[in-house]
Motif scaffolding. Structure first.
Motif, mmCIF file in Angstrom:
data_model
loop_
_atom_site.group_PDB
_atom_site.id
_atom_site.type_symbol
_atom_site.label_atom_id
_atom_site.label_comp_id
_atom_site.label_asym_id
_atom_site.label_seq_id
_atom_site.Cartn_x
_atom_site.Cartn_y
_atom_site.Cartn_z
ATOM 1 N N GLY A 67 0.832 -1.189 0.000
ATOM 2 C CA GLY A 67 0.000 0.000 0.000
ATOM 3 C C GLY A 67 0.865 1.236 0.000
ATOM 4 N N ILE A 68 0.252 2.350 0.264
ATOM 5 C CA ILE A 68 0.983 3.620 0.281
ATOM 6 C C ILE A 68 2.087 3.582 1.336
ATOM 7 N N GLY A 69 1.829 2.907 2.445
ATOM 8 C CA GLY A 69 2.820 2.821 3.523
ATOM 9 C C GLY A 69 3.921 1.817 3.263
ATOM 10 N N GLY A 70 3.889 1.140 2.122
ATOM 11 C CA GLY A 70 4.909 0.152 1.798
ATOM 12 C C GLY A 70 4.363 -1.263 1.860
ATOM 13 N N LYS A 71 5.259 -2.214 2.008
ATOM 14 C CA LYS A 71 4.889 -3.627 2.018
ATOM 15 C C LYS A 71 4.864 -4.133 3.453
ATOM 16 N N GLU A 72 3.826 -4.884 3.774
ATOM 17 C CA GLU A 72 3.672 -5.497 5.100
ATOM 18 C C GLU A 72 3.665 -7.006 4.925
ATOM 19 N N TYR A 73 4.347 -7.689 5.819
ATOM 20 C CA TYR A 73 4.360 -9.145 5.812
ATOM 21 C C TYR A 73 3.538 -9.643 6.986
#
Length: 164
Positions: free
Chosen positions: A59-65
């Protein structure tokens, strides 16, 4: 027309309601709901089971795992989600334990009224209050499936106009 309203939490500048005594951010740009809490706490608070491990969302905040979990029931006002699937990040951000995606309200009208401090959901009389929200993995990406309909429109647009 059916409708219900939930008060906005006044201490937050972003649209936030209270669910299960915790803040829930209404993120109109989100596609997948994210419950940002430690998996052990989540499993203790909700009747849950893990569906998909070692996954990711972007998303806009980057990648989350993280992982996808299913809970037997989750309520948002008068809406009841049965076998509700959510993404739980490996590294939780405790500011907003619940991030509610816009896709949860697909086929409904919703209003964030900052003047009267309320979040209102409207739906046709014949629409059921009980819904099903699943998360499906396809080619390494996660997509929402609402009441049996899989949504892949974001990637279709990217493939049509950009070479990826």
């Amino acid at each position: 027309m059916k409708e219900f309203s939930i008060p906005l939490m006044k201490k937050y500048s972003r649209p936030t309601i209270e669910l299960y005594k915790l803040p829930a951010l209404i993120d109109t740009g989100a596609v997948i709901p994210v419950f940002s809490m430690y998996p052990a706490l989540f499993e203790k608070c909700f009747d849950s089971k893990i569906i998909l491990e070692n996954s990711s969302i972007s998303g806009i905040g980057g990648k989350e795992y993280g992982s996808v979990y299913s809970i037997s029931e989750f309520k948002i006002g008068e809406l009841i989600f049965k076998n509700f699937e959510v993404f739980i990040p490996d590294e939780p951000s405790l500011q907003f334990p619940f991030l509610l995606s816009a896709t949860l309200f697909h086929g409904m009208a919703y209003e964030i009224d900052t003047i009267n401090q309320k979040f209102t959901v409207r739906m046709k009389d014949e629409q059921p209050l009980e819904r099903e929200f699943k998360i499906k993995e396809f080619k390494g990406n996660l997509y929402p499936q609402i009441d049996g309909v899989l949504f892949q429109d974001v990637d279709i647009w990217l493939h049509k106009f950009w070479i990826i």
